[in-house]
Design a protein around this motif. Structure first.
Motif, PDB file in Angstrom:
ATOM      1  N   THR A  55       0.825  -1.319  -0.098  1.00 54.75           N
ATOM      2  CA  THR A  55      -0.064  -0.042  -0.119  1.00 54.75           C
ATOM      3  C   THR A  55       0.858   1.422   0.074  1.00 54.75           C
ATOM      4  O   THR A  55       0.111   2.410  -0.274  1.00 54.75           O
ATOM      5  N   PHE A  57       1.664   2.756   2.814  1.00 55.97           N
ATOM      6  CA  PHE A  57       1.351   3.191   3.846  1.00 55.97           C
ATOM      7  C   PHE A  57       2.558   3.043   5.238  1.00 55.97           C
ATOM      8  O   PHE A  57       3.136   1.887   5.263  1.00 55.97           O
ATOM      9  N   CYS A  66       1.762   7.926   3.066  1.00 56.64           N
ATOM     10  CA  CYS A  66       1.722   7.246   1.839  1.00 56.64           C
ATOM     11  C   CYS A  66       2.797   7.529   0.984  1.00 56.64           C
ATOM     12  O   CYS A  66       2.842   8.512   0.434  1.00 56.64           O
ATOM     13  N   ASP A 164      -4.912   1.296  -3.618  1.00 53.46           N
ATOM     14  CA  ASP A 164      -5.337   2.527  -3.063  1.00 53.46           C
ATOM     15  C   ASP A 164      -7.096   2.493  -3.199  1.00 53.46           C
ATOM     16  O   ASP A 164      -7.513   2.252  -4.267  1.00 53.46           O
TER      17      ASP A 164
END
Length: 197
Positions: A55, A57, A66, A164
């Motif tokens: 991701t 993150f 992010c 996302d």
């Protein structure tokens, strides 16, 4: 059981991992036509390395990033309340559609709602979850993969920014619009909210 709904809303979650019993929500996104919901929260738990790699993150000093960009976040309780308010703005009852809803998105979302005692508000708006993974797998047999990115490439001839939640929800809406399953077919892959308490 036959589920009656007025509105389909496509949603997706990004989480700290894949274990539905322990992962926490990071991003919750939903789309219905041109209307969109997208919110981020700093998870209380630790992101798994694989979730962070996929991701982008990362949590550092209580802030969510992010791919290096600082994300605007709200606490999970407020995120969930705002999401229910977004759903409340549609003609009801609302059907929430996600790819792999039955095994992942629905259990994670309902666990978060239950943690904050928000299931009553949620069930006053939402009638159930549609699992598009199971729908496509049963209706379009013989494909090499039923991952959402593969289905979008196969049926829509495009790729998108996967992992996302907002892009995933948009792509899922486009995919189901193209496939245009009939209401009886959709109904076979709807799971009531009570299945996830």
């Amino acid at each position: 059981m036959y589920y009656e709904y007025q509105t389909k809303v496509f949603f997706d979650l990004e989480t700290t991992g894949l274990d539905t019993k322990s992962c926490d929500v990071i991003q919750l996104s939903a789309v219905c036509g041109a209307r969109e919901f997208n919110a981020y929260t700093v998870p209380p738990g630790i992101l798994t390395r694989s979730a962070s790699d996929v991701t982008g993150f990362v949590v550092s000093n209580g802030r969510l990033f992010c791919r290096g960009a600082l994300m605007k976040t709200i606490d999970l309780h407020d995120l969930l309340l705002t999401f229910v308010d977004f759903l409340r703005s549609f003609q009801r009852p609302v059907l929430l559609a996600a790819h792999n809803a039955r095994l992942f998105d629905a259990p994670v979302l309902t666990a978060a709602l239950k943690r904050f005692n928000l299931l009553t508000e949620f069930t006053s708006v939402v009638c159930g979850f549609l699992d598009t993974f199971l729908l496509v797998k049963n209706v379009h047999r013989g494909l090499a993969s039923y991952s959402q990115p593969n289905l979008v490439r196969h049926f829509l001839g495009k790729s998108y920014k996967e992992h996302d939640a907002l892009e995933d929800a948009r792509a899922l809406q486009d995919l189901l619009t193209r496939l245009n399953p009939t209401p009886p077919v959709i109904n076979r892959f709807i799971y009531g909210i009570f299945c996830f308490y």
